[in-house]
Write a protein that holds these residues in place. Structure first.
Motif, PDB file in Angstrom:
ATOM      1  N   ASP A 123       0.851  -1.199   0.000  1.00  0.00           N
ATOM      2  CA  ASP A 123       0.000   0.000   0.000  1.00  0.00           C
ATOM      3  C   ASP A 123       0.885   1.247   0.000  1.00  0.00           C
ATOM      4  O   ASP A 123       0.687   2.184  -0.768  1.00  0.00           O
ATOM      5  N   ILE A 145      -5.891   9.554   3.157  1.00  0.00           N
ATOM      6  CA  ILE A 145      -5.961   8.098   3.300  1.00  0.00           C
ATOM      7  C   ILE A 145      -6.911   7.729   4.437  1.00  0.00           C
ATOM      8  O   ILE A 145      -7.207   8.534   5.319  1.00  0.00           O
ATOM      9  N   SER A 147      -8.766   3.882   6.443  1.00  0.00           N
ATOM     10  CA  SER A 147      -8.955   2.434   6.390  1.00  0.00           C
ATOM     11  C   SER A 147     -10.420   2.153   6.676  1.00  0.00           C
ATOM     12  O   SER A 147     -10.990   2.709   7.614  1.00  0.00           O
ATOM     13  N   PHE A 215      -3.030  -0.522   9.000  1.00  0.00           N
ATOM     14  CA  PHE A 215      -3.124   0.911   8.697  1.00  0.00           C
ATOM     15  C   PHE A 215      -1.975   1.673   9.360  1.00  0.00           C
ATOM     16  O   PHE A 215      -1.378   2.574   8.754  1.00  0.00           O
ATOM     17  N   VAL A 218       1.095   1.305   7.267  1.00  0.00           N
ATOM     18  CA  VAL A 218       1.032   2.143   6.055  1.00  0.00           C
ATOM     19  C   VAL A 218       1.462   3.570   6.418  1.00  0.00           C
ATOM     20  O   VAL A 218       2.327   4.166   5.762  1.00  0.00           O
ATOM     21  N   ARG A 244      -9.922  -2.285   3.821  1.00  0.00           N
ATOM     22  CA  ARG A 244      -8.755  -1.626   4.443  1.00  0.00           C
ATOM     23  C   ARG A 244      -8.418  -0.272   3.802  1.00  0.00           C
ATOM     24  O   ARG A 244      -9.265   0.588   3.719  1.00  0.00           O
ATOM     25  N   THR A 245      -7.190  -0.129   3.302  1.00  0.00           N
ATOM     26  CA  THR A 245      -6.729   1.188   2.851  1.00  0.00           C
ATOM     27  C   THR A 245      -7.544   1.745   1.681  1.00  0.00           C
ATOM     28  O   THR A 245      -7.735   1.077   0.671  1.00  0.00           O
TER      29      THR A 245
END
Ligand code: ATP
Ligand code: MG
Length: 398
Positions: A123, A145, A147, A215, A218, A244-245
């Motif tokens: 990611d 961003i 999640s 997350f 990331v 998720r992301t």
């Protein structure tokens, strides 16, 4: 648009992402299965028609690239034989939308799909690559961003959204009323900027330990790489297959249609499409909007001729083609102007198209093997030997 595509291609090359060409026509079913019946795209934006084959297959003109890539990936058996793949596609997409600035019925996307990489490093790598592309293009941008959890923790978040939607029924519009039961995540998507959603549940509060750890990694990797981002816990994606992301990149100067890159993780999609349980993550660049952002930022380099060629007399006009060829051979951008007009008119034309030089050839010059080189920026003119012309232009151009 081609500048955006060229730069994206060059960067994807360095990230070892290979091109895949996908068809413009697919069965409509493909999008219903992947994007989801309740997504905007499938619900109202898809161009479909019934084919004249026996089964009267309903065909769609592709509204997005991901389902076609996943279909091809599964059909080729890569999910079982060689699951880790890094692919990109590019081309026109079609959606029935209300046309406006930055929103068209035929638009262009450049997209990436990475399969077989469930780890957070993947990611982060894609986000670092997007950051690199936006910097390279010199557009001012913001990266958001979030999640949205996975199959394990998302049901609780969905449930909370449904509850919230019912409690705030009067503040929501009809579109959102329909979303409460059908696709509650999109309650946030449709009213993201409105005050209404400020009281809505926050996806990050519902993450399970695994999704939270994913997350966190990331974010750590992005910070370590010096990528600037904003966590927006109310950002969700409009398509059903994301997990998720999730992320979006907004560019300045675009008004309402400011999202130029959008994507996220879709770990369940390959399996939903009949393949093995392989993780996936991807994004698409809206090329048209990115080009508008470049224009707004004054970052679109104008491509103008180095020289315009003006010839007088039949023999010189023939020879102009030879001169043009030689100059282009020296990697110069050359436009030959129509010989059937007056020199004064042609000089005005040369300025209008932004040529730095005018190369003037008459029968007299031709006989002596020279040409007149007029610098249109400095309004100077001199005679140069034909063989020296390319060098003279390159030197003066600097
Ligand atoms: P939006 O919320 O603007 O409708 P979307 O969620 O439908 O976007 P995606 O399907 O994620 O968009 O597509 C990725 C990108 O493609 C968008 O961020 C945008 O830059 C571009 N895009 C999408 N639809 C259009 C369109 N009709 N015209 C031009 N560009 C588009
Ligand atoms: Mg849309």
């Amino acid at each position: 648009m081609s500048l955006v595509e060229e730069r994206a291609r060059a960067i994807f090359d360095r990230y070892s992402i290979k091109e895949i060409r996908i068809p413009v026509l697919e069965r409509a079913q493909l999008y219903q299965r992947s994007s989801g019946e309740t997504s905007d795209v499938v619900e109202k934006q898809m161009y479909t028609f019934t084919d004249r084959d026996e089964g009267e297959t309903v065909v769609a003109i592709r509204p997005e690239g991901t389902p076609g890539v996943v279909r091809a990936y599964v059909e080729a058996g890569l999910d079982r034989t060689d699951p880790e793949q890094r692919l990109f596609y590019s081309g026109p997409m079609f959606r029935r939308e209300r046309p406006q600035k930055g929103r068209y019925r035929q638009f262009y996307q450049f997209g990436v799909e990475v399969f077989g990489r469930p780890d957070a490093a993947c990611d982060a790598e894609l986000l670092i690559m997007i950051d690199e592309l936006c910097r390279n293009l010199k557009v001012p941008f913001t990266m958001e961003i979030n999640s949205i959890g996975d199959q394990k923790c998302r049901p609780a978040f969905r449930e909370a959204l449904v509850k919230w939607g019912r409690a705030h029924w009067d503040e929501l519009d009809e579109d959102c009323h329909n979303r409460i039961d059908r696709n509650p995540l999109r309650l946030l998507d449709c009213k993201r900027d409105a005050k209404v959603t400020e009281s809505a549940p926050n996806s990050l509060d519902y993450l399970c330990d695994e999704c939270r750890a994913h997350f966190d990694t990331v974010k750590e990797l992005l910070t370590a790489a010096g990528v600037q981002y904003v966590v927006n816990p109310r950002m969700v994606r409009g398509l059903d297959y994301y997990t998720r992301t999730a992320f979006e990149v907004m560019a300045g100067g675009l008004g309402a249609q400011s999202t130029v890159v959008a994507g996220g993780r879709y770990d369940g999609l390959v399996e939903t499409m009949g393949g093995a349980a392989v993780a996936g993550i991807g994004f698409a660049i809206g090329v048209d909007r990115m080009a508008l952002a470049l224009e707004a930022a004054g970052a679109l380099p104008a491509i103008t001729p180095d020289a315009a060629i003006i010839s007088m007399g039949a023999t010189a006009t023939h020879h102009a083609v030879v001169v043009a060829r030689a100059l282009r051979g020296a990697n110069l951008n050359i436009e030959v102007l129509s010989p059937e007009r007056k020199v004064k008119t042609l000089l005005a034309r040369a300025s209008k198209i932004g040529a730095r030089f005018a190369v003037i050839i008459g029968d007299d010059e031709l006989a002596r093997g020279v040409l007149q080189l007029r610098d249109l920026k400095q309004s100077t003119q001199r005679e140069v030997a034909e063989a020296e012309a390319a060098r003279a232009i390159v030197e003066a151009r600097g």
